[in-house]
Write a protein that holds these residues in place. Structure first.
Motif, mmCIF file in Angstrom:
data_model
loop_
_atom_site.group_PDB
_atom_site.id
_atom_site.type_symbol
_atom_site.label_atom_id
_atom_site.label_comp_id
_atom_site.label_asym_id
_atom_site.label_seq_id
_atom_site.Cartn_x
_atom_site.Cartn_y
_atom_site.Cartn_z
ATOM 1 N N PHE A 91 -53.851 -57.538 -129.080
ATOM 2 C CA PHE A 91 -52.618 -57.600 -128.306
ATOM 3 C C PHE A 91 -52.519 -59.007 -127.723
ATOM 4 N N PHE A 92 -51.357 -59.362 -127.193
ATOM 5 C CA PHE A 92 -51.140 -60.695 -126.654
ATOM 6 C C PHE A 92 -50.943 -60.626 -125.151
ATOM 7 N N SER A 93 -51.525 -61.593 -124.440
ATOM 8 C CA SER A 93 -51.369 -61.648 -122.999
ATOM 9 C C SER A 93 -51.486 -63.086 -122.525
ATOM 10 N N VAL A 94 -51.059 -63.311 -121.299
ATOM 11 C CA VAL A 94 -51.156 -64.628 -120.684
ATOM 12 C C VAL A 94 -52.609 -64.883 -120.300
ATOM 13 N N ASP A 95 -53.078 -66.055 -120.630
ATOM 14 C CA ASP A 95 -54.438 -66.485 -120.318
ATOM 15 C C ASP A 95 -54.331 -67.826 -119.604
ATOM 16 N N SER A 96 -54.933 -67.944 -118.459
ATOM 17 C CA SER A 96 -54.926 -69.185 -117.695
ATOM 18 C C SER A 96 -56.239 -69.255 -116.928
ATOM 19 N N ARG A 97 -57.193 -70.050 -117.434
ATOM 20 C CA ARG A 97 -58.503 -70.069 -116.795
ATOM 21 C C ARG A 97 -59.279 -71.338 -117.111
ATOM 22 N N ASP A 98 -60.121 -71.700 -116.173
ATOM 23 C CA ASP A 98 -61.059 -72.804 -116.331
ATOM 24 C C ASP A 98 -62.492 -72.298 -116.438
ATOM 25 N N TRP A 99 -62.698 -71.037 -116.097
ATOM 26 C CA TRP A 99 -64.009 -70.403 -116.115
ATOM 27 C C TRP A 99 -63.976 -69.193 -117.034
ATOM 28 N N GLN A 100 -65.146 -68.746 -117.459
ATOM 29 C CA GLN A 100 -65.221 -67.609 -118.372
ATOM 30 C C GLN A 100 -66.554 -66.888 -118.199
ATOM 31 N N VAL A 101 -66.603 -65.664 -118.676
ATOM 32 C CA VAL A 101 -67.847 -64.897 -118.694
ATOM 33 C C VAL A 101 -68.204 -64.674 -120.161
ATOM 34 N N ILE A 102 -69.364 -65.188 -120.558
ATOM 35 C CA ILE A 102 -69.817 -65.095 -121.944
ATOM 36 C C ILE A 102 -71.210 -64.463 -121.980
ATOM 37 N N GLU A 103 -71.720 -64.282 -123.181
ATOM 38 C CA GLU A 103 -73.075 -63.787 -123.423
ATOM 39 C C GLU A 103 -73.350 -62.482 -122.680
ATOM 40 N N PRO A 104 -72.669 -61.412 -123.076
ATOM 41 C CA PRO A 104 -72.862 -60.129 -122.391
ATOM 42 C C PRO A 104 -74.311 -59.656 -122.454
ATOM 43 N N HIS A 106 -54.026 -62.070 -117.680
ATOM 44 C CA HIS A 106 -53.035 -61.704 -116.658
ATOM 45 C C HIS A 106 -52.106 -60.604 -117.163
ATOM 46 N N PRO A 107 -52.517 -59.340 -117.029
ATOM 47 C CA PRO A 107 -51.654 -58.248 -117.506
ATOM 48 C C PRO A 107 -50.380 -58.104 -116.683
ATOM 49 N N GLU A 108 -50.343 -58.690 -115.500
ATOM 50 C CA GLU A 108 -49.164 -58.576 -114.646
ATOM 51 C C GLU A 108 -48.046 -59.532 -115.049
ATOM 52 N N ALA A 109 -48.342 -60.496 -115.936
ATOM 53 C CA ALA A 109 -47.330 -61.477 -116.337
ATOM 54 C C ALA A 109 -46.243 -60.803 -117.160
ATOM 55 N N ASP A 110 -45.009 -61.128 -116.840
ATOM 56 C CA ASP A 110 -43.883 -60.542 -117.574
ATOM 57 C C ASP A 110 -43.214 -61.625 -118.424
ATOM 58 N N LYS A 127 -41.329 -67.161 -119.332
ATOM 59 C CA LYS A 127 -40.364 -68.077 -119.946
ATOM 60 C C LYS A 127 -39.854 -69.072 -118.906
ATOM 61 N N MET A 128 -39.492 -68.573 -117.721
ATOM 62 C CA MET A 128 -39.010 -69.468 -116.664
ATOM 63 C C MET A 128 -40.106 -70.476 -116.278
ATOM 64 N N TYR A 129 -41.316 -70.020 -116.171
ATOM 65 C CA TYR A 129 -42.434 -70.881 -115.808
ATOM 66 C C TYR A 129 -42.662 -71.960 -116.866
ATOM 67 N N LEU A 130 -42.673 -71.563 -118.126
ATOM 68 C CA LEU A 130 -42.957 -72.502 -119.214
ATOM 69 C C LEU A 130 -41.819 -73.479 -119.472
ATOM 70 N N LEU A 131 -40.615 -73.165 -119.010
ATOM 71 C CA LEU A 131 -39.483 -74.076 -119.185
ATOM 72 C C LEU A 131 -39.418 -75.157 -118.110
ATOM 73 N N GLN A 132 -40.293 -75.116 -117.125
ATOM 74 C CA GLN A 132 -40.357 -76.186 -116.125
ATOM 75 C C GLN A 132 -40.819 -77.468 -116.817
ATOM 76 N N GLU A 133 -40.184 -78.585 -116.497
ATOM 77 C CA GLU A 133 -40.466 -79.856 -117.179
ATOM 78 C C GLU A 133 -41.947 -80.221 -117.161
ATOM 79 N N GLU A 134 -42.625 -80.072 -116.016
ATOM 80 C CA GLU A 134 -44.041 -80.454 -115.945
ATOM 81 C C GLU A 134 -44.915 -79.550 -116.808
ATOM 82 N N LYS A 135 -44.502 -78.292 -117.006
ATOM 83 C CA LYS A 135 -45.269 -77.368 -117.846
ATOM 84 C C LYS A 135 -45.017 -77.641 -119.323
ATOM 85 N N LYS A 136 -43.795 -78.021 -119.676
ATOM 86 C CA LYS A 136 -43.482 -78.333 -121.076
ATOM 87 C C LYS A 136 -44.402 -79.433 -121.606
#
Length: 132
Positions: free
Chosen positions: A43-56, A99-103, A108-117
């Motif tokens: 499935f597809f979802s928004v991902d925004s992170r600098d950290w991660q959990v690996i090696e279970p 981020h399952p809460e992202a709609d 779309k509004m967020y990504l259309l901001q000039e600094e994000k483009k």
């Protein structure tokens, strides 16, 4: 923080920020879990992170009764561990790295901001071939 407390894996800083809408793969447990009932795999979802959990640490998962529900997209061209994207810690508590809460409209509004483009890398393709 929960993964550190319960020692379920290693919390590490990513080489680079993950930002965008990415595929996430359900594990065998995730395919059976009611929280993901009716969702495609991947499935597809928004991902925004600098950290991660690996090696279970699956022995720690077993001791705590936790279940790994989803992992990061497969990247055949990159030899890196896939991040744990969702864990059921108990019957009542699920953690996500996405981020399952992202709609769609809000993103779309967020990504259309000039600094994000200027920060976006646009990719197109299919399951095995991507052009960026």
């Amino acid at each position: 923080m929960a993964c550190r407390k319960y020692e379920l894996g290693n919390v590490t800083e990513r080489r680079s920020n993950a930002f965008g809408i990415f595929p996430i793969t359900l594990t065998e447990y995730g395919e059976k879990d009611e929280i993901f009932n009716g969702i495609t795999n991947p499935f597809f979802s928004v991902d925004s992170r600098d950290w991660q959990v690996i090696e279970p640490d699956f022995a720690a998962f077993e001791r705590k009764g936790a279940k790994l529900l989803a992992i990061e997209k497969e990247r055949k061209h990159v030899n890196l561990e896939r991040c744990m994207m969702s864990i059921r810690f108990s019957d009542e508590i699920i953690g996500t790295q996405f981020h399952p809460e992202a709609d769609p409209a809000g993103m779309k509004m967020y990504l259309l901001q000039e600094e994000k483009k200027k920060q976006l890398l646009i990719c197109t393709g299919s399951k095995n071939t991507w052009i960026c």
